[in-house]
Design a protein around this motif. Structure first.
Motif, PDB file in Angstrom:
ATOM      1  N   ASP A 133      19.814  19.908 -28.118  1.00  0.00           N
ATOM      2  CA  ASP A 133      19.190  19.809 -29.441  1.00  0.00           C
ATOM      3  C   ASP A 133      19.185  18.341 -29.851  1.00  0.00           C
ATOM      4  O   ASP A 133      19.695  17.959 -30.898  1.00  0.00           O
ATOM      5  CB  ASP A 133      19.960  20.646 -30.471  1.00  0.00           C
ATOM      6  CG  ASP A 133      19.851  22.129 -30.199  1.00  0.00           C
ATOM      7  OD1 ASP A 133      18.727  22.616 -30.012  1.00  0.00           O
ATOM      8  OD2 ASP A 133      20.894  22.804 -30.163  1.00  0.00           O
ATOM      9  N   ALA A 134      18.621  17.532 -28.984  1.00  0.00           N
ATOM     10  CA  ALA A 134      18.639  16.091 -29.195  1.00  0.00           C
ATOM     11  C   ALA A 134      17.779  15.704 -30.385  1.00  0.00           C
ATOM     12  O   ALA A 134      16.823  16.409 -30.726  1.00  0.00           O
ATOM     13  CB  ALA A 134      18.145  15.382 -27.943  1.00  0.00           C
ATOM     14  N   PRO A 135      18.093  14.590 -31.032  1.00  0.00           N
ATOM     15  CA  PRO A 135      17.300  14.175 -32.199  1.00  0.00           C
ATOM     16  C   PRO A 135      15.887  13.774 -31.797  1.00  0.00           C
ATOM     17  O   PRO A 135      15.686  13.085 -30.802  1.00  0.00           O
ATOM     18  CB  PRO A 135      18.087  12.975 -32.737  1.00  0.00           C
ATOM     19  CG  PRO A 135      18.880  12.468 -31.571  1.00  0.00           C
ATOM     20  CD  PRO A 135      19.205  13.674 -30.760  1.00  0.00           C
ATOM     21  N   GLY A 150      15.227  10.465 -36.463  1.00  0.00           N
ATOM     22  CA  GLY A 150      16.596  10.144 -36.866  1.00  0.00           C
ATOM     23  C   GLY A 150      17.494  10.084 -35.643  1.00  0.00           C
ATOM     24  O   GLY A 150      17.042  10.169 -34.498  1.00  0.00           O
ATOM     25  N   ARG A 151      18.785   9.963 -35.902  1.00  0.00           N
ATOM     26  CA  ARG A 151      19.719   9.738 -34.800  1.00  0.00           C
ATOM     27  C   ARG A 151      20.753  10.849 -34.682  1.00  0.00           C
ATOM     28  O   ARG A 151      21.638  10.776 -33.821  1.00  0.00           O
ATOM     29  CB  ARG A 151      20.447   8.404 -35.000  1.00  0.00           C
ATOM     30  CG  ARG A 151      19.571   7.219 -35.310  1.00  0.00           C
ATOM     31  CD  ARG A 151      18.384   7.077 -34.376  1.00  0.00           C
ATOM     32  NE  ARG A 151      18.759   6.940 -32.988  1.00  0.00           N
ATOM     33  CZ  ARG A 151      17.889   6.934 -31.983  1.00  0.00           C
ATOM     34  NH1 ARG A 151      16.606   7.091 -32.218  1.00  0.00           N
ATOM     35  NH2 ARG A 151      18.309   6.808 -30.746  1.00  0.00           N
ATOM     36  N   PHE A 152      20.670  11.889 -35.520  1.00  0.00           N
ATOM     37  CA  PHE A 152      21.704  12.914 -35.522  1.00  0.00           C
ATOM     38  C   PHE A 152      21.227  14.176 -34.804  1.00  0.00           C
ATOM     39  O   PHE A 152      20.206  14.759 -35.185  1.00  0.00           O
ATOM     40  CB  PHE A 152      22.131  13.256 -36.958  1.00  0.00           C
ATOM     41  CG  PHE A 152      22.785  12.113 -37.672  1.00  0.00           C
ATOM     42  CD1 PHE A 152      24.134  11.866 -37.518  1.00  0.00           C
ATOM     43  CD2 PHE A 152      22.031  11.262 -38.481  1.00  0.00           C
ATOM     44  CE1 PHE A 152      24.742  10.800 -38.170  1.00  0.00           C
ATOM     45  CE2 PHE A 152      22.634  10.197 -39.136  1.00  0.00           C
ATOM     46  CZ  PHE A 152      23.993   9.964 -38.975  1.00  0.00           C
ATOM     47  N   TYR A 207      32.007  17.106 -24.109  1.00  0.00           N
ATOM     48  CA  TYR A 207      31.747  16.297 -25.295  1.00  0.00           C
ATOM     49  C   TYR A 207      30.480  16.767 -26.003  1.00  0.00           C
ATOM     50  O   TYR A 207      29.531  17.213 -25.367  1.00  0.00           O
ATOM     51  CB  TYR A 207      31.580  14.821 -24.908  1.00  0.00           C
ATOM     52  CG  TYR A 207      32.766  14.259 -24.172  1.00  0.00           C
ATOM     53  CD1 TYR A 207      33.790  13.603 -24.840  1.00  0.00           C
ATOM     54  CD2 TYR A 207      32.878  14.409 -22.792  1.00  0.00           C
ATOM     55  CE1 TYR A 207      34.888  13.105 -24.164  1.00  0.00           C
ATOM     56  CE2 TYR A 207      33.973  13.911 -22.105  1.00  0.00           C
ATOM     57  CZ  TYR A 207      34.979  13.269 -22.798  1.00  0.00           C
ATOM     58  OH  TYR A 207      36.061  12.784 -22.110  1.00  0.00           O
ATOM     59  N   GLN A 208      30.496  16.610 -27.335  1.00  0.00           N
ATOM     60  CA  GLN A 208      29.321  16.916 -28.155  1.00  0.00           C
ATOM     61  C   GLN A 208      28.969  15.675 -28.966  1.00  0.00           C
ATOM     62  O   GLN A 208      29.830  15.102 -29.645  1.00  0.00           O
ATOM     63  CB  GLN A 208      29.594  18.093 -29.086  1.00  0.00           C
ATOM     64  CG  GLN A 208      28.416  18.453 -29.975  1.00  0.00           C
ATOM     65  CD  GLN A 208      28.670  19.707 -30.802  1.00  0.00           C
ATOM     66  OE1 GLN A 208      29.659  20.398 -30.618  1.00  0.00           O
ATOM     67  NE2 GLN A 208      27.766  20.001 -31.721  1.00  0.00           N
ATOM     68  N   ALA A 209      27.707  15.260 -28.909  1.00  0.00           N
ATOM     69  CA  ALA A 209      27.291  14.036 -29.584  1.00  0.00           C
ATOM     70  C   ALA A 209      27.307  14.204 -31.101  1.00  0.00           C
ATOM     71  O   ALA A 209      26.941  15.255 -31.634  1.00  0.00           O
ATOM     72  CB  ALA A 209      25.893  13.634 -29.133  1.00  0.00           C
ATOM     73  N   GLN A 268      15.494   6.991 -21.948  1.00  0.00           N
ATOM     74  CA  GLN A 268      16.317   6.946 -23.145  1.00  0.00           C
ATOM     75  C   GLN A 268      17.313   8.113 -23.145  1.00  0.00           C
ATOM     76  O   GLN A 268      16.917   9.275 -23.061  1.00  0.00           O
ATOM     77  CB  GLN A 268      15.439   7.018 -24.386  1.00  0.00           C
ATOM     78  CG  GLN A 268      14.420   5.894 -24.482  1.00  0.00           C
ATOM     79  CD  GLN A 268      15.051   4.519 -24.565  1.00  0.00           C
ATOM     80  OE1 GLN A 268      15.988   4.300 -25.318  1.00  0.00           O
ATOM     81  NE2 GLN A 268      14.555   3.581 -23.770  1.00  0.00           N
ATOM     82  N   PRO A 269      18.593   7.830 -23.226  1.00  0.00           N
ATOM     83  CA  PRO A 269      19.586   8.913 -23.236  1.00  0.00           C
ATOM     84  C   PRO A 269      19.662   9.586 -24.608  1.00  0.00           C
ATOM     85  O   PRO A 269      20.079   8.975 -25.589  1.00  0.00           O
ATOM     86  CB  PRO A 269      20.890   8.185 -22.901  1.00  0.00           C
ATOM     87  CG  PRO A 269      20.697   6.798 -23.410  1.00  0.00           C
ATOM     88  CD  PRO A 269      19.230   6.511 -23.295  1.00  0.00           C
TER      89      PRO A 269
END
Length: 245
Positions: free
Chosen positions: A33-35, A38-40, A73-75, A92-93
């Motif tokens: 569920d990448a942004p 925005g960045r979140f 890990y969870q971003a 882009q990661p």
């Protein structure tokens, strides 16, 4: 091209290094569920279920005799890459879920990677999304072992560069800044042992919450010293900040 240090400051020397660990590293990352704006990253039941599944599978991997650790890990935020890393040619990661498996030594990487336990872990990641990345490598340089036994803010930095040797030298000076400004005593720079989208993968643990970390990297010297030297040496820093789950 040669390394050049822009805006040298006696406060910031090359990082003080320790003997790197002889472990091998398998890193799996996925944009679930990448942004998109925005960045979140966004929360979802699917991602929560995947993380629970990965934690269970990681425990099974960790039971292998040749595995030292397996962590999930969870971003919490995917910051904007440094200027050089924003080029379209670079991947882009946006990985909001990641797993790191540490083997007892580099020689164990192949066997662990082929094990049923690791394959089950890998299959769970790749089944969740098509945007995945797998990294196999060894530690090239270290500021100290990253403590993954307790919570913290974990910085995984996906690095790209025109010249890996120059990127290595740049990394040393950038992390010298973190040692001076944040008293950072751990970080591991991983070099890939197989083809990778990234020249290096580094990770470190900070005893900071996210607002405090944002305050840290908002210091003027971050731009004057780190950002300037990354761009001057054609190195891209593409960070993702994670919680240990």
């Amino acid at each position: 091209m040669e390394f050049k240090l822009i805006n040298p400051n006696p406060k910031y020397s090359r990082a003080r290094l320790v003997e790197p660990p002889t472990r091998g590293y398998l890193h799996l990352a996925a944009a679930v569920d990448a942004p998109t704006e925005g960045r979140f990253p966004s929360p979802s039941k699917e991602k929560s279920d995947l993380i629970d599944r990965l934690k269970d599978l990681a425990r099974q991997v960790e039971r292998l005799e040749s595995v030292a650790k397996a962590t999930v890990y969870q971003a919490v935020i995917v910051p904007t890459p440094s200027v050089y890393g924003q080029q379209k040619e670079f991947r882009q990661p946006r990985y909001d879920v990641a797993v790191l498996v540490e083997t007892n030594d580099v020689d164990a990487l192949e066997a662990v990677g082929k094990s049923e336990e690791y394959q089950a872990l890998r299959d769970a990641v790749t089944a969740a999304t098509s945007d995945t990345h797998e990294f196999k490598g060894h530690c090239l340089e270290s500021l100290g072992e990253v403590d993954v036994t307790r919570p913290g803010l974990f910085l995984f930095n996906y690095n790209v560069s025109e010249d890996p040797k120059i990127a290595l030298r740049t990394w040393e000076y950038c992390y010298g800044w973190f040692q001076a400004e944040a008293d950072l005593n751990n970080a591991t720079l991983l070099e890939p042992d197989s083809p990778s989208d990234y020249a290096y993968l580094s990770y470190a643990r900070f005893d900071l919450d996210l607002p405090s970390f944002v305050e840290l990297i908002s210091k003027p010297s971050m731009g004057e010293y780190i950002s300037t030297n990354l761009l001057a040496n054609r190195v891209g820093s593409m960070p993702v900040l994670y919680d240990l789950v």
